[in-house]
Motif scaffolding. Structure first.
Motif, PDB file in Angstrom:
ATOM      1  N   VAL A  23      -3.305   3.302  -2.227  1.00  0.00           N
ATOM      2  CA  VAL A  23      -2.934   2.928  -3.601  1.00  0.00           C
ATOM      3  C   VAL A  23      -2.457   1.487  -3.646  1.00  0.00           C
ATOM      4  N   PHE A  24      -1.612   1.072  -2.700  1.00  0.00           N
ATOM      5  CA  PHE A  24      -1.096  -0.288  -2.733  1.00  0.00           C
ATOM      6  C   PHE A  24      -2.199  -1.309  -2.465  1.00  0.00           C
ATOM      7  N   SER A  25      -3.117  -1.010  -1.554  1.00  0.00           N
ATOM      8  CA  SER A  25      -4.202  -1.947  -1.307  1.00  0.00           C
ATOM      9  C   SER A  25      -5.134  -2.015  -2.511  1.00  0.00           C
ATOM     10  N   PHE A  26      -5.376  -0.869  -3.164  1.00  0.00           N
ATOM     11  CA  PHE A  26      -6.217  -0.869  -4.366  1.00  0.00           C
ATOM     12  C   PHE A  26      -5.568  -1.696  -5.462  1.00  0.00           C
ATOM     13  N   LEU A  27      -4.255  -1.539  -5.672  1.00  0.00           N
ATOM     14  CA  LEU A  27      -3.568  -2.311  -6.704  1.00  0.00           C
ATOM     15  C   LEU A  27      -3.572  -3.800  -6.386  1.00  0.00           C
ATOM     16  N   PHE A  28      -3.444  -4.148  -5.086  1.00  0.00           N
ATOM     17  CA  PHE A  28      -3.466  -5.551  -4.695  1.00  0.00           C
ATOM     18  C   PHE A  28      -4.810  -6.191  -5.020  1.00  0.00           C
ATOM     19  N   PHE A  30      -7.052  -5.061  -7.134  1.00  0.00           N
ATOM     20  CA  PHE A  30      -7.251  -5.040  -8.580  1.00  0.00           C
ATOM     21  C   PHE A  30      -6.503  -6.192  -9.247  1.00  0.00           C
ATOM     22  N   LEU A  31      -5.308  -6.520  -8.735  1.00  0.00           N
ATOM     23  CA  LEU A  31      -4.553  -7.646  -9.275  1.00  0.00           C
ATOM     24  C   LEU A  31      -5.300  -8.959  -9.047  1.00  0.00           C
ATOM     25  N   ALA A  34      -8.139  -9.004 -11.506  1.00  0.00           N
ATOM     26  CA  ALA A  34      -7.681  -9.246 -12.872  1.00  0.00           C
ATOM     27  C   ALA A  34      -7.334 -10.718 -13.070  1.00  0.00           C
TER      28      ALA A  34
END
Length: 44
Positions: A23-28, A30-31, A34
């Motif tokens: 989850v944290f790597s996906f959010l990183f 994705f950020l 973005a």
């Protein structure tokens, strides 16, 4: 038996830890994506 298996430092479930890592790597990433989209929209 391995002596480290008798007394582990962490008794957490590995599935939960790997889920947090995913989850944290996906959010990183994705950020980063973005931010690139925002700069692309501003530049056009």
């Amino acid at each position: 038996m391995n002596e480290f298996e008798n007394n582990p430092q962490s008794k957490n479930n590995d599935v939960i830890d790997s889920g947090f890592g995913f989850v944290f790597s996906f959010l990183f990433f994705f950020l980063i994506f973005a931010i690139g989209v925002v700069f692309n929209v501003i530049g056009s």
